[in-house]
Design an enzyme around this catalytic site. Structure first.
Site, PDB file in Angstrom:
ATOM      1  N   ASP A 195      -4.894   3.307  -1.677  1.00 38.78           N
ATOM      2  CA  ASP A 195      -5.951   3.603  -0.710  1.00 38.78           C
ATOM      3  C   ASP A 195      -6.485   5.009  -0.937  1.00 38.78           C
ATOM      4  OD1 ASP A 195      -6.104   1.230   0.994  1.00 38.78           O
ATOM      5  OD2 ASP A 195      -4.053   1.717   1.553  1.00 38.78           O
ATOM      6  N   MET A 235      -9.122   7.778   0.126  1.00 36.10           N
ATOM      7  CA  MET A 235      -9.964   8.149   1.273  1.00 36.10           C
ATOM      8  C   MET A 235     -10.501   9.561   1.091  1.00 36.10           C
ATOM      9  SD  MET A 235      -7.556   6.729   4.350  1.00 36.10           S
ATOM     10  CE  MET A 235      -6.661   5.175   4.199  1.00 36.10           C
ATOM     11  N   MET A 256     -10.977  -6.440   5.506  1.00 36.34           N
ATOM     12  CA  MET A 256     -10.187  -5.491   6.287  1.00 36.34           C
ATOM     13  C   MET A 256      -9.848  -6.109   7.638  1.00 36.34           C
ATOM     14  SD  MET A 256      -9.623  -2.847   4.438  1.00 36.34           S
ATOM     15  CE  MET A 256      -8.848  -1.879   5.750  1.00 36.34           C
ATOM     16  N   ASP A 274      -6.120  -6.826   4.197  1.00 31.66           N
ATOM     17  CA  ASP A 274      -5.460  -5.526   4.328  1.00 31.66           C
ATOM     18  C   ASP A 274      -5.542  -5.041   5.770  1.00 31.66           C
ATOM     19  OD1 ASP A 274      -4.519  -2.946   4.104  1.00 31.66           O
ATOM     20  OD2 ASP A 274      -6.113  -2.225   2.793  1.00 31.66           O
ATOM     21  N   HIS A 319      -1.260  -1.242  -4.274  1.00 27.94           N
ATOM     22  CA  HIS A 319      -2.532  -1.020  -3.588  1.00 27.94           C
ATOM     23  C   HIS A 319      -2.670   0.467  -3.307  1.00 27.94           C
ATOM     24  CE1 HIS A 319      -6.028  -2.366  -1.286  1.00 27.94           C
ATOM     25  NE2 HIS A 319      -5.716  -1.438  -0.387  1.00 27.94           N
ATOM     26  N   HIS A 353      -8.545   0.918  -4.005  1.00 27.21           N
ATOM     27  CA  HIS A 353      -9.456   0.640  -2.892  1.00 27.21           C
ATOM     28  C   HIS A 353     -10.137   1.950  -2.496  1.00 27.21           C
ATOM     29  CE1 HIS A 353      -9.688  -0.643   1.646  1.00 27.21           C
ATOM     30  NE2 HIS A 353     -10.878  -0.555   1.092  1.00 27.21           N
ATOM     31  N   SER A 385       0.836  -1.197   0.000  1.00 24.56           N
ATOM     32  CA  SER A 385       0.000   0.000   0.000  1.00 24.56           C
ATOM     33  C   SER A 385       0.871   1.248   0.000  1.00 24.56           C
ATOM     34  CB  SER A 385      -0.900   0.014   1.235  1.00 24.56           C
ATOM     35  OG  SER A 385      -1.508   1.278   1.373  1.00 24.56           O
ATOM     36  N   MET A 399     -12.238   4.002  -0.319  1.00 26.15           N
ATOM     37  CA  MET A 399     -12.855   4.173   1.000  1.00 26.15           C
ATOM     38  C   MET A 399     -13.545   5.530   0.995  1.00 26.15           C
ATOM     39  SD  MET A 399      -9.852   2.566   3.373  1.00 26.15           S
ATOM     40  CE  MET A 399      -8.529   2.805   2.185  1.00 26.15           C
TER      41      MET A 399
END
Length: 215
Positions: free
Chosen positions: A35, A37, A137, A175, A33, A66, A8, A68
């Protein structure tokens, strides 16, 4: 199949992100990966499609995005255009999960669904036949460097049995708090894709850290 390692970049040095991605590529990592957000679905804010587009130009590695974020459907086309290979959405973040998954597929991308630690696997019953990946998660999303939630191992084993029952080829990704101490039991439980941020980027030898997750 072989275990895939997806470091990540949440734990990377953002001031030299290109070099940090090249570092994990050279180390033998399989995926990047990413992330994403929004400061609403999780209490943190990271990067969006413009950053993904910039780093797409420096590597051909598989981009595992991913999301979020609330209302993730709003961003699918942006991430497609930025160079994503897979978009993963949280079951908790969208009211129309099947529609979201089908929208991702319609863009020619792989589609994944993610579960927070307190979310039951039961919510996946109807969506499993349609997804390419399920992300479990093993920490509460929002921050890197958290401690691994041990009950995630059992959850992955149960998910593996659900996938077998559905005759699904979807990959299981894990993850959060993953390192060389717990990766063995995660793989034994059925994890196919290992996400690790602080463990990889905080290591003195990134290559050794990546290799230790594949053993």
């Amino acid at each position: 199949m072989k275990t895939l390692v997806a470091p990540s970049i949440l734990s990377a040095d953002f001031s030299r992100l290109g070099e940090e991605i090249k570092k994990i590529e050279k180390a033998g990592a399989d995926w990047v990966h990413i992330d994403v957000m929004d400061g609403n679905f999780v209490p943190n804010l990271t990067f969006g499609a413009p950053v993904v587009k910039k780093i797409r130009g420096i590597t051909k590695m598989f981009f595992d995005c991913h999301l979020m974020v609330e209302h993730p459907e709003t961003y699918f086309e942006d991430f497609k255009n930025a160079g994503a290979d897979l978009i993963c959405v949280h079951v908790e973040a969208t009211k129309h999960l099947h529609r979201a998954v089908e929208s991702i597929h319609a863009l020619g991308l792989k589609a994944g669904v993610a579960l927070n630690p307190a979310t039951s696997l039961a919510v996946l019953e109807e969506i499993l036949p349609y997804v390419d990946l399920v992300l479990v998660m093993s920490v509460n999303p929002g921050f890197g460097g958290q401690s691994f939630i041990a009950s995630s191992v059992k959850k992955i084993a149960q998910l593996k049995q659900m996938l077998k029952a559905k005759k699904s080829l979807a990959l299981i990704e894990v993850d959060g708090g993953v390192n060389d101490k717990n990766v063995g039991e995660l793989k034994q439980a059925g994890a196919d894709v290992i996400v690790a941020g602080s463990y990889v980027y905080g290591a003195k030898d990134v290559g050794q850290a990546v290799r230790s997750l594949k053993i």
